[in-house]
Scaffold this motif. Sequence first.
Motif, PDB file in Angstrom:
ATOM      1  N   LEU A 192      81.333  89.275  -2.137  1.00  9.47           N
ATOM      2  CA  LEU A 192      81.708  90.276  -1.135  1.00  9.47           C
ATOM      3  C   LEU A 192      80.488  91.068  -0.686  1.00  9.47           C
ATOM      4  N   LYS A 193      79.647  91.407  -1.643  1.00 11.24           N
ATOM      5  CA  LYS A 193      78.433  92.162  -1.323  1.00 11.24           C
ATOM      6  C   LYS A 193      77.409  91.283  -0.592  1.00 11.24           C
ATOM      7  N   LYS A 194      77.301  90.059  -1.030  1.00 11.69           N
ATOM      8  CA  LYS A 194      76.317  89.153  -0.456  1.00 11.69           C
ATOM      9  C   LYS A 194      76.589  88.838   1.017  1.00 11.69           C
ATOM     10  N   PHE A 195      77.857  88.585   1.350  1.00 14.74           N
ATOM     11  CA  PHE A 195      78.178  88.145   2.708  1.00 14.74           C
ATOM     12  C   PHE A 195      78.579  89.277   3.665  1.00 14.74           C
ATOM     13  N   ALA A 196      78.694  90.504   3.158  1.00 18.66           N
ATOM     14  CA  ALA A 196      79.092  91.629   4.003  1.00 18.66           C
ATOM     15  C   ALA A 196      78.192  91.796   5.232  1.00 18.66           C
ATOM     16  N   PRO A 197      76.863  91.806   5.099  1.00 20.15           N
ATOM     17  CA  PRO A 197      75.991  91.990   6.272  1.00 20.15           C
ATOM     18  C   PRO A 197      76.195  90.909   7.341  1.00 20.15           C
ATOM     19  N   GLU A 198      76.451  89.681   6.895  1.00 21.78           N
ATOM     20  CA  GLU A 198      76.635  88.564   7.833  1.00 21.78           C
ATOM     21  C   GLU A 198      77.818  88.793   8.766  1.00 21.78           C
ATOM     22  N   TYR A 199      78.819  89.535   8.281  1.00 20.51           N
ATOM     23  CA  TYR A 199      80.024  89.787   9.080  1.00 20.51           C
ATOM     24  C   TYR A 199      80.082  91.219   9.620  1.00 20.51           C
ATOM     25  N   GLY A 200      78.968  91.949   9.491  1.00 18.78           N
ATOM     26  CA  GLY A 200      78.934  93.313   9.990  1.00 18.78           C
ATOM     27  C   GLY A 200      79.785  94.274   9.183  1.00 18.78           C
ATOM     28  N   ILE A 201      79.954  93.988   7.891  1.00 22.76           N
ATOM     29  CA  ILE A 201      80.793  94.800   7.006  1.00 22.76           C
ATOM     30  C   ILE A 201      79.928  95.743   6.163  1.00 22.76           C
ATOM     31  N   SER A 202      80.384  96.984   6.021  1.00 21.03           N
ATOM     32  CA  SER A 202      79.719  97.950   5.134  1.00 21.03           C
ATOM     33  C   SER A 202      80.646  98.266   3.969  1.00 21.03           C
ATOM     34  N   ILE A 203      80.138  98.151   2.743  1.00 22.53           N
ATOM     35  CA  ILE A 203      80.935  98.488   1.557  1.00 22.53           C
ATOM     36  C   ILE A 203      80.651  99.942   1.205  1.00 22.53           C
ATOM     37  N   VAL A 204      81.628 100.810   1.475  1.00 21.73           N
ATOM     38  CA  VAL A 204      81.436 102.253   1.291  1.00 21.73           C
ATOM     39  C   VAL A 204      81.986 102.756  -0.035  1.00 21.73           C
ATOM     40  N   ALA A 205      82.681 101.882  -0.773  1.00 24.77           N
ATOM     41  CA  ALA A 205      83.191 102.236  -2.100  1.00 24.77           C
ATOM     42  C   ALA A 205      83.154 100.982  -2.965  1.00 24.77           C
ATOM     43  N   ASP A 206      82.613 101.134  -4.170  1.00 30.92           N
ATOM     44  CA  ASP A 206      82.409  99.990  -5.065  1.00 30.92           C
ATOM     45  C   ASP A 206      82.895 100.391  -6.455  1.00 30.92           C
ATOM     46  N   GLU A 207      84.086  99.921  -6.834  1.00 29.68           N
ATOM     47  CA  GLU A 207      84.695 100.313  -8.096  1.00 29.68           C
ATOM     48  C   GLU A 207      85.170  99.079  -8.868  1.00 29.68           C
ATOM     49  N   THR A 211      90.124  94.299 -17.433  1.00 29.07           N
ATOM     50  CA  THR A 211      91.274  93.389 -17.356  1.00 29.07           C
ATOM     51  C   THR A 211      92.521  93.974 -18.004  1.00 29.07           C
ATOM     52  N   LYS A 212      92.357  94.689 -19.102  1.00 30.91           N
ATOM     53  CA  LYS A 212      93.512  95.219 -19.828  1.00 30.91           C
ATOM     54  C   LYS A 212      93.861  96.665 -19.447  1.00 30.91           C
ATOM     55  N   ASP A 213      93.156  97.231 -18.465  1.00 27.32           N
ATOM     56  CA  ASP A 213      93.458  98.602 -18.031  1.00 27.32           C
ATOM     57  C   ASP A 213      94.871  98.679 -17.462  1.00 27.32           C
ATOM     58  N   THR A 214      95.551  99.761 -17.756  1.00 26.94           N
ATOM     59  CA  THR A 214      96.925  99.933 -17.281  1.00 26.94           C
ATOM     60  C   THR A 214      97.021 100.873 -16.088  1.00 26.94           C
ATOM     61  N   SER A 215      95.904 101.502 -15.727  1.00 25.18           N
ATOM     62  CA  SER A 215      95.891 102.396 -14.567  1.00 25.18           C
ATOM     63  C   SER A 215      94.523 102.360 -13.894  1.00 25.18           C
ATOM     64  N   MET A 216      94.550 102.347 -12.558  1.00 25.36           N
ATOM     65  CA  MET A 216      93.317 102.369 -11.766  1.00 25.36           C
ATOM     66  C   MET A 216      93.352 103.541 -10.775  1.00 25.36           C
ATOM     67  N   SER A 217      94.134 104.536 -11.083  1.00 24.57           N
ATOM     68  CA  SER A 217      94.310 105.667 -10.170  1.00 24.57           C
ATOM     69  C   SER A 217      93.009 106.447  -9.961  1.00 24.57           C
ATOM     70  N   THR A 218      92.164 106.509 -10.983  1.00 22.58           N
ATOM     71  CA  THR A 218      90.890 107.223 -10.849  1.00 22.58           C
ATOM     72  C   THR A 218      90.015 106.561  -9.793  1.00 22.58           C
ATOM     73  N   GLN A 219      89.910 105.239  -9.854  1.00 22.23           N
ATOM     74  CA  GLN A 219      89.111 104.503  -8.871  1.00 22.23           C
ATOM     75  C   GLN A 219      89.709 104.637  -7.466  1.00 22.23           C
ATOM     76  N   LEU A 220      91.032 104.560  -7.384  1.00 21.32           N
ATOM     77  CA  LEU A 220      91.695 104.655  -6.082  1.00 21.32           C
ATOM     78  C   LEU A 220      91.521 106.043  -5.464  1.00 21.32           C
ATOM     79  N   THR A 221      91.548 107.072  -6.302  1.00 21.99           N
ATOM     80  CA  THR A 221      91.359 108.441  -5.814  1.00 21.99           C
ATOM     81  C   THR A 221      89.964 108.598  -5.211  1.00 21.99           C
ATOM     82  N   LYS A 222      88.957 108.006  -5.865  1.00 23.42           N
ATOM     83  CA  LYS A 222      87.595 108.039  -5.324  1.00 23.42           C
ATOM     84  C   LYS A 222      87.542 107.345  -3.967  1.00 23.42           C
TER      85      LYS A 222
END
Length: 389
Positions: A192-207, A211-222
Motif C-alpha cells: 500500500l505504501k509502495k504503490f500509493a505515489p503511483e496512483y496519486g494516493i497520500s497515506i495520512v494515517a498509518d496504524e 492478530t489477537k487484539d479484541t479492540s482497535m478503537s484507539t487506532q480508529l480514534t486517531k
Amino acid sequence: MKGQTKKWLTGLIASSLLVLTACSGGGQPAAKQSKDPIKVGAVFSMTGPNSPLGVPEKQSVEVLLKKINEGGGVNGRPLEIVFEDDKSDNTEAVKAIKKLISKDKVIAVLGSSGSGPSLGMAEVATAEKIPMISMAAANQITDPVRPGIFKTPHTDIHATKRIYKYLKEKGITKIGILYDSNPYGSGFAEQLKKFAPEYGISIVADEKYGTKDTSMSTQLTKMKSTDAKAILIAGTNPGPATIVKEAKQLGISIPIISSHGSANSKFIELAGDSANGVLLVAGKLLIPDLVADNDPQAAVIKEFVKLYKAAYNSTPDGFAGYAYDGLNILVEGLKAAGGDPAKLAQSLENVKIVGVTGEFKFSSTDHNGLTEDSMIMVEVKNGKFEPVK
C-alpha cells in the motif's frame, strides 16, 4: 535343425521374460505399480485464528480428491492426501511439513492457509526440494521466485492495485491504513505504501494492530482526527469485522475497504449490520451467481460451487477456491510430469489453467500466475456481497 529351433525358442522366451520384467519395474507386478497411490501432504489452519480460512480449504480439497479418485486418479494411480493442522501457528506449520516429508514421504505439499505459516513451510520445502503450493496471499511467498514454491491467491500487490484503481476512479486521494502486524497484514501495508505515489494516493494515517487484539478503537480514534477520506484494512477475520463494528460505534462515516483476507461470509457473520456499506477487494468466486456467462471463469466457478454445495450444503468462499485451484494445479503438474516427482517442480512452471480464483499462467519468473484484472470490488448490501459497478 531341431537343436537350432530349440535354441531359438529358448532365446525368445528368455528375451520375453526380460521385457516383462523391465516393464513391471524391476520384478514388481506392473498392475501393482500402477495402483500405488501418489501421496501428497496438506497443511491447513483447521483450528486457531485462521480456521475460517483453513476449514473451507480442507473441505474443498476433500471433495475434489473424491472426484479425482472416482475418475481414475492421476495417471491411473489413486491420489492420497495426508492432512495436518498447523493450528494457525508458524512453528506448528514447520513441524507439520517436516513430518509429512520425513515420515509420510509425500512428494508435494499444499498449504498453508496463512502467510506466516506458509513462509516458514516454504523454507523447509525449498531445502528439501519438495514442491509446495500455498493458499496464502503474501507476495514474499513467491517473490523472489524459488524452485518449486507456488501460490494460488492473488498477491497483496494485485489487491493493492485493484483498490487504488477504484479509489482513483472515485477521486479519493487521502487514506488511512489499519493492518494486522502479522506477515499478511504488514506485507500488505508495505505494498500500500509502495504503490500509493503511483496512483496519486497520500497515506495520512498509518496504524497497526495485533492478530489477537479484541479492540482497535484507539487506532480508529486517531484516524478519525485526520483528513483521511477512506480507511483501508489489511487482515483476516476476526480483526476486520471488529474494526468495522467499532468504526460504526465511533461514528466514522468515510468508506471502509477491507482486503481479500477477510472476503468471506464469516466477515458478514461477525460484523453483523455493521458490515453493510463496507467494500472489499475479492475474487469472482465471492459472487458466483453474478459472474457473467461469457466470463472465462464462469463455467469453472459454477462447477465448483455445484460440487461444494452438494457435499456441504453451503456456498464456497474464496479460501475454499484457493485450495481447489491448488489441487487442480498440482494434478496438472503431476500429469505433465508423468508421475515422476523429480520433474514435478519444472512441470508446475508450465501449467496454464483457468481456475475459480483467476486464469493461472505460471512461468519460470512468475509462480503465482495471476493479475489484478481478475479481482473485483464488492460491497456488502443487506447482508450480501454485491459487485461494485
